[in-house]
Write a protein that holds these residues in place. Structure first.
Motif, PDB file in Angstrom:
ATOM      1  N   VAL A   1      12.382   0.008  11.084  1.00  0.00           N
ATOM      2  CA  VAL A   1      11.241  -0.797  10.636  1.00  0.00           C
ATOM      3  C   VAL A   1      10.140   0.161  10.187  1.00  0.00           C
ATOM      4  N   VAL A   2       9.643  -0.016   8.967  1.00  0.00           N
ATOM      5  CA  VAL A   2       8.652   0.909   8.427  1.00  0.00           C
ATOM      6  C   VAL A   2       7.356   0.176   8.094  1.00  0.00           C
ATOM      7  N   TRP A   3       6.271   0.903   8.111  1.00  0.00           N
ATOM      8  CA  TRP A   3       4.933   0.386   7.859  1.00  0.00           C
ATOM      9  C   TRP A   3       4.652   0.402   6.358  1.00  0.00           C
ATOM     10  N   ARG A   4       4.342  -0.758   5.788  1.00  0.00           N
ATOM     11  CA  ARG A   4       4.034  -0.838   4.367  1.00  0.00           C
ATOM     12  C   ARG A   4       2.541  -0.961   4.089  1.00  0.00           C
ATOM     13  N   GLY A   5       1.746  -1.105   5.136  1.00  0.00           N
ATOM     14  CA  GLY A   5       0.304  -1.120   4.972  1.00  0.00           C
ATOM     15  C   GLY A   5      -0.232  -2.419   4.422  1.00  0.00           C
ATOM     16  N   GLU A   6      -1.380  -2.342   3.776  1.00  0.00           N
ATOM     17  CA  GLU A   6      -2.064  -3.538   3.289  1.00  0.00           C
ATOM     18  C   GLU A   6      -1.324  -4.161   2.110  1.00  0.00           C
ATOM     19  N   THR A   7      -1.385  -5.474   2.049  1.00  0.00           N
ATOM     20  CA  THR A   7      -0.761  -6.210   0.959  1.00  0.00           C
ATOM     21  C   THR A   7      -1.460  -7.555   0.832  1.00  0.00           C
ATOM     22  N   THR A   8      -1.095  -8.296  -0.209  1.00  0.00           N
ATOM     23  CA  THR A   8      -1.607  -9.646  -0.423  1.00  0.00           C
ATOM     24  C   THR A   8      -0.422 -10.576  -0.601  1.00  0.00           C
ATOM     25  N   ASP A   9      -0.363 -11.658   0.183  1.00  0.00           N
ATOM     26  CA  ASP A   9       0.780 -12.557   0.063  1.00  0.00           C
ATOM     27  C   ASP A   9       0.604 -13.499  -1.128  1.00  0.00           C
ATOM     28  N   ARG A  10       1.584 -14.378  -1.345  1.00  0.00           N
ATOM     29  CA  ARG A  10       1.555 -15.247  -2.530  1.00  0.00           C
ATOM     30  C   ARG A  10       0.530 -16.365  -2.436  1.00  0.00           C
TER      31      ARG A  10
ATOM     32  N   VAL B   1       5.405  -4.957   7.166  1.00  0.00           N
ATOM     33  CA  VAL B   1       6.456  -4.053   7.616  1.00  0.00           C
ATOM     34  C   VAL B   1       7.740  -4.482   6.934  1.00  0.00           C
ATOM     35  N   SER B   2       8.697  -3.563   6.855  1.00  0.00           N
ATOM     36  CA  SER B   2       9.964  -3.914   6.202  1.00  0.00           C
ATOM     37  C   SER B   2      11.123  -3.239   6.912  1.00  0.00           C
ATOM     38  N   LEU B   3      12.305  -3.770   6.656  1.00  0.00           N
ATOM     39  CA  LEU B   3      13.553  -3.229   7.183  1.00  0.00           C
ATOM     40  C   LEU B   3      14.599  -3.342   6.090  1.00  0.00           C
TER      41      LEU B   3
ATOM     42  N   GLU C   1       0.832  -1.195   0.000  1.00  0.00           N
ATOM     43  CA  GLU C   1       0.000   0.000   0.000  1.00  0.00           C
ATOM     44  C   GLU C   1       0.871   1.251   0.000  1.00  0.00           C
ATOM     45  N   PHE C   2       1.974   1.212   0.767  1.00  0.00           N
ATOM     46  CA  PHE C   2       2.893   2.345   0.838  1.00  0.00           C
ATOM     47  C   PHE C   2       4.263   1.882   0.335  1.00  0.00           C
ATOM     48  N   ASP C   3       4.456   1.977  -0.974  1.00  0.00           N
ATOM     49  CA  ASP C   3       5.736   1.572  -1.543  1.00  0.00           C
ATOM     50  C   ASP C   3       6.792   2.660  -1.348  1.00  0.00           C
ATOM     51  N   LYS C   4       6.375   3.901  -1.443  1.00  0.00           N
ATOM     52  CA  LYS C   4       7.277   5.031  -1.250  1.00  0.00           C
ATOM     53  C   LYS C   4       6.782   5.866  -0.079  1.00  0.00           C
ATOM     54  N   GLN C   5       7.716   6.456   0.638  1.00  0.00           N
ATOM     55  CA  GLN C   5       7.434   7.301   1.791  1.00  0.00           C
ATOM     56  C   GLN C   5       6.449   6.635   2.762  1.00  0.00           C
ATOM     57  N   PRO C   6       6.800   5.465   3.260  1.00  0.00           N
ATOM     58  CA  PRO C   6       5.904   4.778   4.201  1.00  0.00           C
ATOM     59  C   PRO C   6       5.781   5.554   5.505  1.00  0.00           C
ATOM     60  N   PRO C   7       4.612   5.519   6.141  1.00  0.00           N
ATOM     61  CA  PRO C   7       4.437   6.233   7.410  1.00  0.00           C
ATOM     62  C   PRO C   7       5.140   5.512   8.554  1.00  0.00           C
ATOM     63  N   ALA C   8       5.201   6.179   9.690  1.00  0.00           N
ATOM     64  CA  ALA C   8       5.800   5.576  10.883  1.00  0.00           C
ATOM     65  C   ALA C   8       5.020   4.327  11.269  1.00  0.00           C
ATOM     66  N   THR C   9       5.749   3.339  11.759  1.00  0.00           N
ATOM     67  CA  THR C   9       5.115   2.048  12.024  1.00  0.00           C
ATOM     68  C   THR C   9       4.677   1.858  13.479  1.00  0.00           C
ATOM     69  N   GLY C  10       5.223   2.667  14.393  1.00  0.00           N
ATOM     70  CA  GLY C  10       5.006   2.407  15.813  1.00  0.00           C
ATOM     71  C   GLY C  10       3.546   2.350  16.218  1.00  0.00           C
ATOM     72  N   ASP C  11       2.803   3.411  15.923  1.00  0.00           N
ATOM     73  CA  ASP C  11       1.402   3.458  16.342  1.00  0.00           C
ATOM     74  C   ASP C  11       0.583   2.367  15.659  1.00  0.00           C
ATOM     75  N   GLN C  12       0.883   2.078  14.396  1.00  0.00           N
ATOM     76  CA  GLN C  12       0.132   1.067  13.653  1.00  0.00           C
ATOM     77  C   GLN C  12       0.293  -0.311  14.297  1.00  0.00           C
ATOM     78  N   LEU C  13       1.527  -0.703  14.604  1.00  0.00           N
ATOM     79  CA  LEU C  13       1.771  -2.028  15.163  1.00  0.00           C
ATOM     80  C   LEU C  13       1.294  -2.136  16.606  1.00  0.00           C
ATOM     81  N   ARG C  14       1.432  -1.056  17.366  1.00  0.00           N
ATOM     82  CA  ARG C  14       0.955  -1.115  18.752  1.00  0.00           C
ATOM     83  C   ARG C  14      -0.568  -1.233  18.802  1.00  0.00           C
TER      84      ARG C  14
END
Length: 356
Positions: free
Chosen positions: A290-299, A307-309, A122-135
Protein backbone atom coordinates in the motif's frame (compact mmCIF):
# COMPACT_ATOMS: atom_id res chain seq x y z
CA UNK A 1 -23.89 -8.93 -30.76
CA UNK A 2 -26.85 -10.68 -32.46
CA UNK A 3 -30.34 -9.34 -32.00
CA UNK A 4 -33.62 -10.75 -33.31
CA UNK A 5 -33.42 -9.00 -36.66
CA UNK A 6 -29.84 -10.01 -37.40
CA UNK A 7 -30.56 -13.61 -36.42
CA UNK A 8 -33.58 -13.79 -38.74
CA UNK A 9 -31.52 -12.29 -41.56
CA UNK A 10 -28.81 -14.91 -41.01
CA UNK A 11 -31.33 -17.79 -41.14
CA UNK A 12 -32.99 -16.44 -44.29
CA UNK A 13 -35.34 -18.94 -45.96
CA UNK A 14 -34.53 -21.52 -43.29
CA UNK A 15 -36.13 -19.39 -40.60
CA UNK A 16 -39.15 -21.35 -39.31
CA UNK A 17 -40.69 -18.11 -38.05
CA UNK A 18 -40.49 -16.16 -41.31
CA UNK A 19 -43.27 -13.61 -41.51
CA UNK A 20 -43.85 -13.50 -37.77
CA UNK A 21 -43.68 -9.88 -36.52
CA UNK A 22 -40.75 -9.08 -34.29
CA UNK A 23 -41.97 -7.91 -30.86
CA UNK A 24 -40.61 -4.77 -29.25
CA UNK A 25 -37.12 -5.32 -27.80
CA UNK A 26 -36.68 -6.22 -24.17
CA UNK A 27 -34.35 -4.24 -21.96
CA UNK A 28 -30.78 -5.12 -22.82
CA UNK A 29 -28.64 -7.23 -20.55
CA UNK A 30 -26.21 -4.38 -19.88
CA UNK A 31 -29.00 -2.18 -18.54
CA UNK A 32 -30.49 -5.00 -16.47
CA UNK A 33 -27.10 -5.79 -14.94
CA UNK A 34 -26.54 -2.13 -14.15
CA UNK A 35 -29.95 -1.90 -12.48
CA UNK A 36 -29.29 -5.07 -10.49
CA UNK A 37 -25.90 -3.72 -9.51
CA UNK A 38 -27.54 -0.52 -8.30
CA UNK A 39 -29.57 -2.68 -5.89
CA UNK A 40 -26.77 -4.91 -4.67
CA UNK A 41 -23.02 -5.04 -5.17
CA UNK A 42 -21.76 -8.20 -6.87
CA UNK A 43 -17.99 -8.35 -7.00
CA UNK A 44 -15.42 -10.60 -8.58
CA UNK A 45 -12.25 -11.51 -6.73
CA UNK A 46 -9.91 -8.54 -6.56
CA UNK A 47 -6.77 -8.69 -8.64
CA UNK A 48 -8.35 -10.76 -11.40
CA UNK A 49 -7.78 -9.29 -14.85
CA UNK A 50 -11.11 -7.69 -15.77
CA UNK A 51 -11.16 -6.33 -19.30
CA UNK A 52 -14.85 -5.54 -19.68
CA UNK A 53 -16.86 -6.28 -16.58
CA UNK A 54 -16.07 -6.61 -12.92
CA UNK A 55 -18.61 -9.33 -12.15
CA UNK A 56 -18.16 -12.99 -13.17
CA UNK A 57 -20.10 -13.81 -16.33
CA UNK A 58 -22.34 -16.28 -14.53
CA UNK A 59 -23.15 -13.79 -11.79
CA UNK A 60 -23.83 -11.02 -14.30
CA UNK A 61 -26.16 -13.18 -16.36
CA UNK A 62 -27.91 -14.35 -13.22
CA UNK A 63 -28.37 -10.77 -12.05
CA UNK A 64 -29.88 -9.80 -15.39
CA UNK A 65 -32.20 -12.79 -15.28
CA UNK A 66 -33.28 -12.05 -11.72
CA UNK A 67 -34.32 -8.53 -12.58
CA UNK A 68 -35.98 -9.60 -15.82
CA UNK A 69 -38.10 -12.19 -14.01
CA UNK A 70 -38.99 -10.01 -11.03
CA UNK A 71 -36.39 -11.44 -8.65
CA UNK A 72 -34.51 -8.70 -6.87
CA UNK A 73 -30.84 -9.53 -6.31
CA UNK A 74 -29.87 -10.01 -2.70
CA UNK A 75 -32.18 -12.90 -1.86
CA UNK A 76 -35.59 -11.29 -2.49
CA UNK A 77 -37.71 -13.47 -4.72
CA UNK A 78 -40.99 -12.45 -6.29
CA UNK A 79 -41.68 -10.02 -3.47
CA UNK A 80 -40.92 -12.63 -0.78
CA UNK A 81 -37.86 -13.47 1.24
CA UNK A 82 -35.47 -16.06 -0.18
CA UNK A 83 -35.87 -19.60 1.11
CA UNK A 84 -39.69 -19.36 1.27
CA UNK A 85 -41.50 -21.34 -1.41
CA UNK A 86 -44.45 -19.99 -3.34
CA UNK A 87 -47.60 -19.82 -1.26
CA UNK A 88 -45.65 -20.18 2.00
CA UNK A 89 -44.46 -16.63 2.57
CA UNK A 90 -44.56 -15.64 6.23
CA UNK A 91 -43.40 -12.06 5.71
CA UNK A 92 -45.22 -9.01 4.33
CA UNK A 93 -44.61 -8.40 0.67
CA UNK A 94 -42.08 -5.64 -0.07
CA UNK A 95 -43.68 -2.73 -1.86
CA UNK A 96 -42.41 -0.79 -4.83
CA UNK A 97 -43.39 2.82 -4.86
CA UNK A 98 -42.96 5.77 -7.17
CA UNK A 99 -39.82 7.75 -6.54
CA UNK A 100 -40.63 10.13 -3.65
CA UNK A 101 -39.66 13.74 -3.40
CA UNK A 102 -36.36 13.77 -1.49
CA UNK A 103 -36.65 15.01 2.10
CA UNK A 104 -33.05 14.46 3.17
CA UNK A 105 -30.23 16.95 2.81
CA UNK A 106 -29.03 16.17 -0.69
CA UNK A 107 -25.30 16.16 -1.43
CA UNK A 108 -24.11 18.26 -4.37
CA UNK A 109 -24.44 16.27 -7.58
CA UNK A 110 -21.01 15.34 -8.94
CA UNK A 111 -20.25 16.48 -12.48
CA UNK A 112 -17.97 13.96 -14.09
CA UNK A 113 -17.55 12.62 -17.57
CA UNK A 114 -18.33 12.20 -20.32
CA UNK A 115 -14.88 10.58 -20.35
CA UNK A 116 -13.78 8.95 -17.09
CA UNK A 117 -10.09 8.98 -16.31
CA UNK A 118 -8.21 8.00 -13.14
CA UNK A 119 -7.93 10.76 -10.54
CA UNK A 120 -4.68 12.72 -10.41
CA UNK A 121 -2.36 12.18 -7.45
CA UNK A 122 0.15 14.41 -5.70
CA UNK A 123 2.64 11.53 -5.98
CA UNK A 124 1.98 9.74 -9.25
CA UNK A 125 5.51 8.37 -9.52
CA UNK A 126 7.82 7.20 -6.73
CA UNK A 127 5.25 7.61 -3.95
CA UNK A 128 6.66 7.85 -0.41
CA UNK A 129 6.10 5.27 2.30
CA UNK A 130 2.56 5.31 3.59
CA UNK A 131 2.95 4.02 7.15
CA UNK A 132 3.83 7.22 8.99
CA UNK A 133 1.35 9.28 6.94
CA UNK A 134 -1.65 7.05 7.70
CA UNK A 135 -0.74 6.52 11.35
CA UNK A 136 -0.50 10.28 11.86
CA UNK A 137 -3.87 10.71 10.15
CA UNK A 138 -5.44 8.01 12.34
CA UNK A 139 -4.21 9.73 15.51
CA UNK A 140 -6.06 13.00 14.86
CA UNK A 141 -9.47 12.15 13.39
CA UNK A 142 -12.50 14.33 14.02
CA UNK A 143 -16.12 13.13 14.31
CA UNK A 144 -18.21 12.96 11.15
CA UNK A 145 -21.98 13.17 10.65
CA UNK A 146 -22.28 9.42 11.15
CA UNK A 147 -20.86 10.00 14.66
CA UNK A 148 -22.91 13.07 15.60
CA UNK A 149 -26.36 12.38 14.11
CA UNK A 150 -29.07 10.17 15.60
CA UNK A 151 -32.15 8.43 14.28
CA UNK A 152 -33.84 5.15 13.45
CA UNK A 153 -32.15 4.71 10.09
CA UNK A 154 -28.60 4.53 8.83
CA UNK A 155 -28.65 6.59 5.63
CA UNK A 156 -26.01 6.16 2.92
CA UNK A 157 -25.85 7.90 -0.46
CA UNK A 158 -23.50 6.62 -3.17
CA UNK A 159 -22.83 6.94 -6.88
CA UNK A 160 -20.79 4.37 -8.71
CA UNK A 161 -20.45 1.52 -11.15
CA UNK A 162 -18.94 -1.94 -11.17
CA UNK A 163 -18.79 -2.75 -14.86
CA UNK A 164 -17.67 -1.52 -18.27
CA UNK A 165 -19.90 -2.78 -21.06
CA UNK A 166 -18.99 -3.62 -24.66
CA UNK A 167 -21.82 -2.57 -26.95
CA UNK A 168 -20.09 -3.00 -30.31
CA UNK A 169 -19.33 -6.27 -32.10
CA UNK A 170 -15.59 -5.58 -32.21
CA UNK A 171 -15.45 -4.72 -28.51
CA UNK A 172 -13.51 -1.52 -29.13
CA UNK A 173 -16.06 0.92 -27.79
CA UNK A 174 -17.36 0.70 -24.25
CA UNK A 175 -19.62 2.63 -21.97
CA UNK A 176 -20.18 2.88 -18.24
CA UNK A 177 -23.63 3.16 -16.63
CA UNK A 178 -23.31 4.80 -13.21
CA UNK A 179 -26.05 4.25 -10.65
CA UNK A 180 -27.06 6.51 -7.80
CA UNK A 181 -28.32 4.90 -4.63
CA UNK A 182 -29.98 6.25 -1.49
CA UNK A 183 -30.27 3.59 1.19
CA UNK A 184 -32.00 3.63 4.58
CA UNK A 185 -31.81 0.65 6.94
CA UNK A 186 -33.06 0.29 10.50
CA UNK A 187 -31.84 -2.04 13.24
CA UNK A 188 -34.93 -4.25 12.74
CA UNK A 189 -33.99 -4.92 9.11
CA UNK A 190 -36.60 -2.66 7.54
CA UNK A 191 -35.19 -0.62 4.70
CA UNK A 192 -35.80 1.57 1.72
CA UNK A 193 -33.60 1.38 -1.37
CA UNK A 194 -33.92 4.16 -3.91
CA UNK A 195 -31.83 3.75 -7.05
CA UNK A 196 -31.60 5.43 -10.42
CA UNK A 197 -29.40 4.92 -13.45
CA UNK A 198 -27.43 7.97 -14.57
CA UNK A 199 -26.44 8.94 -18.12
CA UNK A 200 -23.70 6.82 -19.62
CA UNK A 201 -20.06 7.88 -19.42
CA UNK A 202 -17.09 6.48 -21.31
CA UNK A 203 -13.67 5.03 -20.46
CA UNK A 204 -11.84 6.77 -23.30
CA UNK A 205 -12.22 9.41 -26.02
CA UNK A 206 -12.66 6.81 -28.77
CA UNK A 207 -15.69 5.31 -27.06
CA UNK A 208 -17.19 8.74 -26.46
CA UNK A 209 -16.82 9.72 -30.12
CA UNK A 210 -18.31 6.41 -31.26
CA UNK A 211 -21.45 6.84 -29.16
CA UNK A 212 -21.86 10.41 -30.27
CA UNK A 213 -22.21 9.02 -33.79
CA UNK A 214 -24.16 5.90 -32.73
CA UNK A 215 -26.38 6.88 -29.77
CA UNK A 216 -27.93 4.05 -27.80
CA UNK A 217 -31.71 4.10 -27.99
CA UNK A 218 -33.72 3.98 -24.73
CA UNK A 219 -34.73 0.46 -23.79
CA UNK A 220 -37.44 1.09 -21.24
CA UNK A 221 -35.23 0.47 -18.21
CA UNK A 222 -36.81 2.32 -15.25
CA UNK A 223 -35.21 5.66 -14.52
CA UNK A 224 -35.84 5.17 -10.81
CA UNK A 225 -36.56 2.20 -8.60
CA UNK A 226 -37.81 2.39 -5.01
CA UNK A 227 -38.05 -0.73 -2.88
CA UNK A 228 -39.52 -0.80 0.64
CA UNK A 229 -38.80 -3.87 2.76
CA UNK A 230 -40.50 -4.77 6.04
CA UNK A 231 -38.64 -5.58 9.27
CA UNK A 232 -36.62 -8.77 9.09
CA UNK A 233 -33.77 -9.73 11.43
CA UNK A 234 -31.93 -11.41 8.55
CA UNK A 235 -31.42 -7.96 7.02
CA UNK A 236 -30.44 -6.23 10.25
CA UNK A 237 -27.12 -4.41 10.09
CA UNK A 238 -24.47 -6.48 11.80
CA UNK A 239 -22.21 -4.39 14.01
CA UNK A 240 -18.65 -4.01 12.79
CA UNK A 241 -15.99 -5.56 15.04
CA UNK A 242 -14.30 -3.26 17.54
CA UNK A 243 -11.27 -5.36 18.50
CA UNK A 244 -8.25 -4.35 16.34
CA UNK A 245 -7.27 -7.96 15.69
CA UNK A 246 -10.82 -8.84 14.60
CA UNK A 247 -11.04 -5.74 12.37
CA UNK A 248 -7.80 -6.77 10.63
CA UNK A 249 -9.04 -10.35 10.27
CA UNK A 250 -12.30 -9.23 8.65
CA UNK A 251 -10.71 -6.68 6.31
CA UNK A 252 -8.01 -9.09 5.17
CA UNK A 253 -10.44 -11.93 4.53
CA UNK A 254 -9.42 -13.41 1.19
CA UNK A 255 -5.90 -12.01 1.42
CA UNK A 256 -4.29 -8.65 0.73
CA UNK A 257 -5.90 -8.13 -2.72
CA UNK A 258 -9.34 -8.03 -1.06
CA UNK A 259 -8.41 -5.34 1.46
CA UNK A 260 -9.46 -2.32 -0.59
CA UNK A 261 -12.69 -4.02 -1.69
CA UNK A 262 -13.60 -4.85 1.90
CA UNK A 263 -12.91 -1.28 3.05
CA UNK A 264 -15.16 -0.03 0.24
CA UNK A 265 -17.92 -2.43 1.29
CA UNK A 266 -17.74 -1.40 4.96
CA UNK A 267 -18.11 2.30 4.19
CA UNK A 268 -20.81 1.65 1.59
CA UNK A 269 -23.04 -0.24 4.03
CA UNK A 270 -22.22 1.00 7.55
CA UNK A 271 -21.90 4.17 9.56
CA UNK A 272 -18.29 3.32 10.42
CA UNK A 273 -17.44 4.67 13.91
CA UNK A 274 -14.48 6.97 14.46
CA UNK A 275 -12.41 4.38 16.35
CA UNK A 276 -12.97 1.83 13.60
CA UNK A 277 -12.03 4.36 10.92
CA UNK A 278 -8.76 5.00 12.73
CA UNK A 279 -8.05 1.26 12.91
CA UNK A 280 -8.78 0.87 9.18
CA UNK A 281 -6.13 3.51 8.45
CA UNK A 282 -3.62 1.75 10.71
CA UNK A 283 -4.25 -1.59 8.97
CA UNK A 284 -3.63 0.04 5.59
CA UNK A 285 -0.46 1.62 7.03
CA UNK A 286 0.84 -1.81 8.05
CA UNK A 287 0.00 -3.61 4.80
CA UNK A 288 2.97 -4.18 2.44
CA UNK A 289 2.35 -2.80 -1.06
CA UNK A 290 0.00 0.00 0.00
CA UNK A 291 1.56 3.30 -1.08
CA UNK A 292 0.85 6.94 -0.23
CA UNK A 293 -0.45 9.01 -3.15
CA UNK A 294 -0.91 12.23 -1.21
CA UNK A 295 -3.45 14.93 -1.92
CA UNK A 296 -6.08 14.46 -4.59
CA UNK A 297 -9.57 15.59 -5.59
CA UNK A 298 -12.35 13.05 -6.05
CA UNK A 299 -15.03 13.16 -8.77
CA UNK A 300 -17.35 15.08 -6.48
CA UNK A 301 -14.76 17.87 -6.20
CA UNK A 302 -13.79 17.05 -2.60
CA UNK A 303 -10.22 17.31 -1.36
CA UNK A 304 -8.84 14.11 0.08
CA UNK A 305 -5.75 11.95 0.52
CA UNK A 306 -5.23 8.75 -1.43
CA UNK A 307 -3.51 5.40 -1.06
CA UNK A 308 -3.22 2.68 -3.67
CA UNK A 309 -2.35 -0.98 -4.09
CA UNK A 310 -1.25 -2.52 -7.40
CA UNK A 311 -2.17 -6.15 -7.97
CA UNK A 312 -2.22 -8.26 -11.16
CA UNK A 313 -3.05 -5.63 -13.74
CA UNK A 314 -5.28 -3.54 -11.48
CA UNK A 315 -4.66 -0.50 -9.30
CA UNK A 316 -6.96 -0.25 -6.29
CA UNK A 317 -7.41 3.27 -4.94
CA UNK A 318 -8.97 4.61 -1.73
CA UNK A 319 -9.51 8.31 -1.05
CA UNK A 320 -10.15 9.46 2.52
CA UNK A 321 -11.34 12.65 4.12
CA UNK A 322 -8.17 13.84 5.94
CA UNK A 323 -10.24 15.36 8.75
CA UNK A 324 -12.65 12.52 9.61
CA UNK A 325 -11.02 9.47 8.01
CA UNK A 326 -14.23 8.64 6.14
CA UNK A 327 -13.87 7.04 2.73
CA UNK A 328 -14.71 9.55 0.01
CA UNK A 329 -14.12 7.30 -2.98
CA UNK A 330 -12.89 3.94 -4.20
CA UNK A 331 -11.58 3.19 -7.70
CA UNK A 332 -10.52 0.01 -9.44
CA UNK A 333 -8.31 1.01 -12.37
CA UNK A 334 -7.34 -1.43 -15.08
CA UNK A 335 -3.68 -1.06 -15.99
CA UNK A 336 -1.99 -0.18 -18.28
CA UNK A 337 -5.05 1.07 -20.22
CA UNK A 338 -6.21 3.13 -17.19
CA UNK A 339 -9.86 2.16 -17.57
CA UNK A 340 -11.75 2.95 -14.37
CA UNK A 341 -13.56 -0.37 -14.32
CA UNK A 342 -15.23 0.22 -10.96
CA UNK A 343 -15.83 3.27 -8.79
CA UNK A 344 -17.78 4.30 -5.70
CA UNK A 345 -18.37 7.82 -4.42
CA UNK A 346 -19.63 7.97 -0.83
CA UNK A 347 -21.63 11.22 -0.81
CA UNK A 348 -23.39 11.00 2.56
CA UNK A 349 -23.51 8.87 5.68
CA UNK A 350 -25.59 9.77 8.71
CA UNK A 351 -28.38 8.62 10.98
CA UNK A 352 -31.88 9.97 10.55
CA UNK A 353 -35.54 9.38 11.39
CA UNK A 354 -36.71 10.47 7.94
CA UNK A 355 -37.14 8.38 4.82
CA UNK A 356 -36.65 10.04 1.46
Amino acid sequence: MFDTSSTKALLGPADPARGVPIPPPHARAVDLIALAEATVTIDAPSGVRRRRILVPVAAGVAAAGLVATGVVAGGRTGGHLSGVTAGQSTAPTPTRTAAPTPTWTAAPAPTFGPVIRPVAFEFDKQPPATGDQLRALAAHLAPSRCDTTTGKYTFIHTIGWNAVFDDTPDGKSQRIIPSEKWWWRAADGSERDRTTLLPAVYPNEESYRYYQKHPVQPTGTPAANVLDLPPNPDRAILALPTDPAEIAKKLLTGGKPFLFWNVRDWFSSHAVPLATRAEVLRILANTPGVVWRGETTDRAGRKGVAVSLDDKGARHVLIFDPRTGEMLAWDDVERPVDTVAGSTLLLACERTDKLG
